[in-house]
Design a protein around this motif. Sequence first.
Motif, PDB file in Angstrom:
ATOM      1  N   ASP A  14     -31.381  45.253 -43.804  1.00  9.58           N
ATOM      2  CA  ASP A  14     -30.114  45.115 -43.093  1.00  9.58           C
ATOM      3  C   ASP A  14     -30.088  45.997 -41.844  1.00  9.58           C
ATOM      4  O   ASP A  14     -29.580  45.591 -40.797  1.00  9.58           O
ATOM      5  N   GLU A  17     -32.262  44.353 -39.188  1.00  5.15           N
ATOM      6  CA  GLU A  17     -31.533  43.231 -38.598  1.00  5.15           C
ATOM      7  C   GLU A  17     -30.469  43.718 -37.612  1.00  5.15           C
ATOM      8  O   GLU A  17     -30.308  43.163 -36.523  1.00  5.15           O
ATOM      9  N   ALA A  18     -29.745  44.771 -37.977  1.00  2.00           N
ATOM     10  CA  ALA A  18     -28.722  45.326 -37.084  1.00  2.00           C
ATOM     11  C   ALA A  18     -29.358  45.898 -35.812  1.00  2.00           C
ATOM     12  O   ALA A  18     -28.803  45.767 -34.717  1.00  2.00           O
ATOM     13  N   ASP A  21     -30.256  42.993 -33.667  1.00  2.00           N
ATOM     14  CA  ASP A  21     -29.012  42.449 -33.108  1.00  2.00           C
ATOM     15  C   ASP A  21     -28.476  43.310 -31.973  1.00  2.00           C
ATOM     16  O   ASP A  21     -27.901  42.793 -31.006  1.00  2.00           O
ATOM     17  N   ARG A  24     -30.054  42.141 -28.857  1.00  2.00           N
ATOM     18  CA  ARG A  24     -29.908  40.725 -28.508  1.00  2.00           C
ATOM     19  C   ARG A  24     -29.144  40.570 -27.188  1.00  2.00           C
ATOM     20  O   ARG A  24     -28.133  41.209 -26.967  1.00  2.00           O
ATOM     21  N   ASP A  25     -29.670  39.744 -26.320  1.00  2.00           N
ATOM     22  CA  ASP A  25     -29.061  39.405 -25.027  1.00  2.00           C
ATOM     23  C   ASP A  25     -29.042  40.568 -24.033  1.00  2.00           C
ATOM     24  O   ASP A  25     -28.333  40.499 -23.032  1.00  2.00           O
TER      25      ASP A  25
END
Length: 63
Positions: A14, A17-18, A21, A24-25
């Motif tokens: 987790d 993944e965070a 994230d 991201r972008d």
Amino acid sequence: MPLNTAPNLTRPDDFYEALIDMHRDLDDAASQAANARLILLLANHIGDHQTLLEALALAREAP
């Protein structure tokens, strides 16, 4: 405070993944800035100078 290098994350998948994230972008510059802010926030949380120096040395040595 000695640096704990043993697995210590309660939810490593987790967290990974965070972390992904968070990037991201973001362009490269924004991603690097986010990493720098994260490092400084975590260093402030740790607080102990010797522990931070040990972490810096280990991070630099890693392949």
